[in-house]
Design an enzyme around this catalytic site. Structure first.
Site, mmCIF file in Angstrom:
data_model
loop_
_atom_site.group_PDB
_atom_site.id
_atom_site.type_symbol
_atom_site.label_atom_id
_atom_site.label_comp_id
_atom_site.label_asym_id
_atom_site.label_seq_id
_atom_site.Cartn_x
_atom_site.Cartn_y
_atom_site.Cartn_z
ATOM 1 N N LYS A 175 24.498 40.458 46.482
ATOM 2 C CA LYS A 175 25.138 39.278 45.713
ATOM 3 C C LYS A 175 25.279 38.023 46.823
ATOM 4 O O LYS A 175 26.192 38.088 47.478
ATOM 5 C CB LYS A 175 26.680 39.641 45.201
ATOM 6 C CG LYS A 175 27.030 38.344 43.897
ATOM 7 C CD LYS A 175 26.962 37.217 43.942
ATOM 8 C CE LYS A 175 28.352 36.559 44.656
ATOM 9 N NZ LYS A 175 28.477 35.328 45.006
ATOM 10 N N GLU A 250 33.523 41.792 57.505
ATOM 11 C CA GLU A 250 33.366 40.759 58.454
ATOM 12 C C GLU A 250 34.157 39.531 57.930
ATOM 13 O O GLU A 250 33.405 38.866 56.942
ATOM 14 C CB GLU A 250 32.054 41.044 58.580
ATOM 15 C CG GLU A 250 31.514 40.510 60.354
ATOM 16 C CD GLU A 250 31.577 38.997 60.262
ATOM 17 O OE1 GLU A 250 32.688 38.267 60.708
ATOM 18 O OE2 GLU A 250 30.555 38.609 60.482
ATOM 19 N N CYS A 284 31.179 32.390 61.764
ATOM 20 C CA CYS A 284 32.354 33.507 62.073
ATOM 21 C C CYS A 284 32.813 33.718 63.202
ATOM 22 O O CYS A 284 33.946 33.594 63.735
ATOM 23 C CB CYS A 284 32.047 34.730 61.263
ATOM 24 S SG CYS A 284 30.547 35.504 61.526
ATOM 25 N N GLU A 382 41.101 29.456 60.486
ATOM 26 C CA GLU A 382 39.681 29.089 60.776
ATOM 27 C C GLU A 382 39.444 28.048 59.794
ATOM 28 O O GLU A 382 39.704 27.788 58.788
ATOM 29 C CB GLU A 382 38.984 30.473 59.999
ATOM 30 C CG GLU A 382 37.557 30.112 60.261
ATOM 31 C CD GLU A 382 36.581 31.638 59.786
ATOM 32 O OE1 GLU A 382 36.945 32.168 58.778
ATOM 33 O OE2 GLU A 382 35.907 32.102 60.556
HETATM 34 P P1 NAP Z 1 34.177 33.747 50.281
HETATM 35 O O1 NAP Z 1 34.938 33.245 49.001
HETATM 36 O O2 NAP Z 1 35.004 34.861 51.045
HETATM 37 O O3 NAP Z 1 32.855 34.203 49.808
HETATM 38 C C1 NAP Z 1 31.957 35.290 50.593
HETATM 39 C C2 NAP Z 1 31.205 35.941 49.306
HETATM 40 O O4 NAP Z 1 32.062 36.622 48.497
HETATM 41 C C3 NAP Z 1 30.394 35.162 48.505
HETATM 42 O O5 NAP Z 1 29.111 35.577 48.056
HETATM 43 C C4 NAP Z 1 31.432 34.801 47.448
HETATM 44 O O6 NAP Z 1 30.835 34.483 46.151
HETATM 45 C C5 NAP Z 1 31.959 36.211 47.305
HETATM 46 N N1 NAP Z 1 33.071 36.272 46.434
HETATM 47 C C6 NAP Z 1 33.929 35.127 46.225
HETATM 48 N N2 NAP Z 1 34.995 35.920 45.422
HETATM 49 C C7 NAP Z 1 34.657 37.133 45.343
HETATM 50 C C8 NAP Z 1 35.594 37.932 44.512
HETATM 51 N N3 NAP Z 1 36.803 37.900 44.052
HETATM 52 N N4 NAP Z 1 35.021 39.220 44.344
HETATM 53 C C9 NAP Z 1 33.814 39.470 45.157
HETATM 54 N N5 NAP Z 1 33.041 38.581 45.787
HETATM 55 C C10 NAP Z 1 33.521 37.342 45.879
HETATM 56 O O7 NAP Z 1 33.881 32.600 51.365
HETATM 57 P P2 NAP Z 1 33.752 30.996 50.826
HETATM 58 O O8 NAP Z 1 34.725 30.538 49.729
HETATM 59 O O9 NAP Z 1 32.407 30.477 50.810
HETATM 60 O O10 NAP Z 1 34.455 30.460 51.954
HETATM 61 C C11 NAP Z 1 35.701 30.330 52.357
HETATM 62 C C12 NAP Z 1 36.187 30.384 53.767
HETATM 63 O O11 NAP Z 1 35.798 31.612 54.266
HETATM 64 C C13 NAP Z 1 35.439 29.518 54.823
HETATM 65 O O12 NAP Z 1 36.003 28.397 54.844
HETATM 66 C C14 NAP Z 1 35.498 30.462 56.072
HETATM 67 O O13 NAP Z 1 36.706 29.906 56.713
HETATM 68 C C15 NAP Z 1 35.632 31.806 55.671
HETATM 69 N N6 NAP Z 1 33.977 32.304 55.616
HETATM 70 C C16 NAP Z 1 33.778 33.242 56.724
HETATM 71 C C17 NAP Z 1 32.705 33.596 56.739
HETATM 72 C C18 NAP Z 1 32.249 34.488 58.100
HETATM 73 O O14 NAP Z 1 30.959 34.570 58.280
HETATM 74 N N7 NAP Z 1 33.098 35.552 58.313
HETATM 75 C C19 NAP Z 1 31.353 33.037 56.035
HETATM 76 C C20 NAP Z 1 31.888 32.112 55.119
HETATM 77 C C21 NAP Z 1 33.220 31.691 54.856
HETATM 78 P P3 NAP Z 1 30.900 32.787 45.948
HETATM 79 O O15 NAP Z 1 29.764 32.030 46.911
HETATM 80 O O16 NAP Z 1 30.376 32.691 44.440
HETATM 81 O O17 NAP Z 1 32.123 32.133 46.054
#
Ligand code: NAP
Ligand code: MG
Length: 479
Positions: A175, A250, A284, A382
């Site tokens: 996904k 991660e 990250c 972060e």
């Molecule tokens: P996120 O919501 O954690 O998204 C990561 C993945 O999880 C995406 O594919 C997302 O889909 C999916 N997801 C979201 N809600 C879910 C749920 N309830 N159940 C299963 N999967 C779900 O991250 P984001 O909203 O893109 O970013 C928010 C913050 O996360 C950033 O500002 C950053 O601080 C952190 N982040 C960290 C990393 C890393 O490399 N560790 C990467 C990205 C973001 P959708 O795309 O549809 O939400």
């Protein structure tokens, strides 16, 4: 872009529209224009993909490892041949500079190559139990693995977890992030062309709550690898608890780059700039806290500001140093953190918002917050943008205390020529990877993952193979 791509799920080697019939918009963050309409996946689509992966599993598991390896090597080679095309789409869809996108595509090829090489070399053990027994272990795949990936390294992170999973005989359902589904599907095109069996690699696009959540809760997956935020990581763990699935998480970081008083200020500034501005800070493992010895601070900041001012911020396809942030939401979040920092008493000595020459769009200038104290939110949370928090220290023990004084523990950088100090720090740091004198040193070969709330399980390198296998011990009485 005049034409808007139409994207389907990829399930069982077929292009499948969403069960709901609905689509969602996909943007180019450099222009905020719609570039694609993607299938808006929900539980029935996820069910279909998991069923396909389940059907494919026994034959894929039982295939000769060298035959699985041959397909994965072919995928690596095909990715290299088409790196320019993949890089174009990755840059267009994620906003990352074109040259960086290309490096990430080549890195993805490297994951497929590395794990193809491991497919026929990851052995079990033979355990001595005396003359009455023969005992050995088998390393068996888990089965159907789910991969939920973020938008910051869209294809590279798919390579990072899907390549070892497939190499070990698992099948996969991916996904991608809602913002960046394109290259996951382009990879599917390649897999189809190269003759991957149906159901081995599947992609369901859609929103986290609608497609990610049913995938993470699915009763018939065997393991899940998630990269993203701590909040969603918690939900993934809870979902996995229901069916006792194995989990790799991660979850990002607030990683320090620690500069001691013997360092060369120009080198320290160059490493710090790389650590915080790469991918516009949307990494990250970004080095988002500069911990600098108080005697060297002025010299390092002078060199860092000068360097930061030379960086070009612009549209991804013009191959700037920093592309745009991924979305308006992310832009506002980063902007909000700069304001929070100021309210807490930090001083913006560079940047702080859009570059003056870019009045609109999602572009954010290289930003340095000085006078940050370790307990401030901008030193703890972060930000995920090109925003550096500068903190001073007086001695090694204070540096270590500040470095470890956050909930995260993904990576840490140390800049010093004192070998003893470097190794004492490396031992003391709560982090899964320590970079000495070169931030981001390492590669596809080196294990990567977090301490504390940065997650658990290790991706990359040989270590990742343990995530995608389980050990079966076979004990035989022979007399
Ligand atoms: P996120 O919501 O954690 O998204 C990561 C993945 O999880 C995406 O594919 C997302 O889909 C999916 N997801 C979201 N809600 C879910 C749920 N309830 N159940 C299963 N999967 C779900 O991250 P984001 O909203 O893109 O970013 C928010 C913050 O996360 C950033 O500002 C950053 O601080 C952190 N982040 C960290 C990393 C890393 O490399 N560790 C990467 C990205 C973001 P959708 O795309 O549809 O939400
Ligand atoms: Mg989200």
């Amino acid at each position: 872009m005049s034409t808007v791509l139409q994207l389907s799920h990829f399930i069982d080697n077929a292009w499948v529209p969403a069960a709901s019939g609905e689509q969602f918009e996909v943007y180019d963050p450099s222009t905020e224009q719609v570039i694609a309409l993607a299938a808006r996946g929900t539980a029935p689509d996820v069910d279909k993909a998991v069923e396909a992966a389940r059907r494919a599993f026994p034959a894929w598991r039982d295939a000769k490892p060298r035959d699985r390896a041959a397909l994965l090597f072919a995928l690596a080679n095909a990715l290299r041949e088409r790196a320019a095309d993949f890089a174009h789409w990755e840059a267009l869809n994620s906003g990352k500079p074109l040259a960086r996108a290309r490096r990430e595509i080549l890195g993805t090829a490297r994951y497929f190559e590395f794990y193809a090489g491991a497919a026929d070399k990851f052995y079990g053990d033979s355990i001595p139990l005396g003359g009455d027994y023969v005992d050995f272990t088998l390393r068996e795949p888990l089965g159907v693995t789910a991969h939920i990936v973020p938008w910051n390294f869209p294809l590279n992170m798919i390579g990072r977890s899907v390549a070892p999973a497939l190499a070990m005989g698992n099948t996969a359902v991916v996904k991608p992030a809602e913002q960046t589904p394109i290259t996951a599907l382009k990879l599917a095109e390649l897999a189809l062309e190269l003759g991957f069996p149906a159901g081995v690699y599947n992609v369901v696009t859609g929103y986290g709550e609608e497609a990610g959540a049913p995938l993470s809760r699915h009763a018939d997956i065997d393991g899940i690898t998630f990269t993203g935020s701590v909040e969603v990581g918690r939900l993934i763990m809870k979902a996995a608890a229901e069916h006792i699935h194995s989990v790799v998480l991660e979850l990002g970081g607030k990683s320090p780059i620690i500069v001691f008083e013997d360092a060369d200020p120009a080198h320290a500034a160059a490493e710090t700039a790389k650590a915080i501005y790469s991918n516009s800070g949307q990494v990250c493992s970004a080095g988002s806290r500069l911990l600098v010895h108080e005697r060297l601070k002025d010299d390092v900041l002078e060199a860092l500001v000068a360097r930061s001012q030379t960086l070009r911020v612009g549209p991804a396809l013009e191959d700037p140093d920093l592309g745009p942030l991924i979305s308006r939401e992310q832009f506002e979040r980063v902007q909000g953190y700069v304001e929070t920092g100021q309210q807490e008493g930090a001083r913006v000595i560079l940047g702080g918002t859009r570059p003056p020459e870019r009045a609109r769009g999602l572009f954010f200038s290289p930003t340095i917050l000085d006078n940050v104290r370790p307990e401030m939110r901008v030193a703890q949370e972060e930000i995920f943008g090109p925003v550096l928090s500068v903190i001073t220290f007086q001695d090694e023990s204070e540096a270590l205390k500040i470095a470890n004084g956050v909930h995260y523990g993904l990576v840490a950088g140390v800049i010093t020529n004192d070998l003893g100090r470097a190794l004492r720090m490396a031992r003391g740091l709560h982090a899964g990877q320590v970079f000495i004198n070169e931030y981001f040193a390492g590669g596809e070969e080196t294990p990567f993952g977090g301490y504390k709330q940065s997650g658990f399980g290790r991706e990359k390198g040989w270590e990742a193979l343990y995530n995608y296998t389980q050990v079966k011990n076979i004990a035989i009485r022979i007399r």
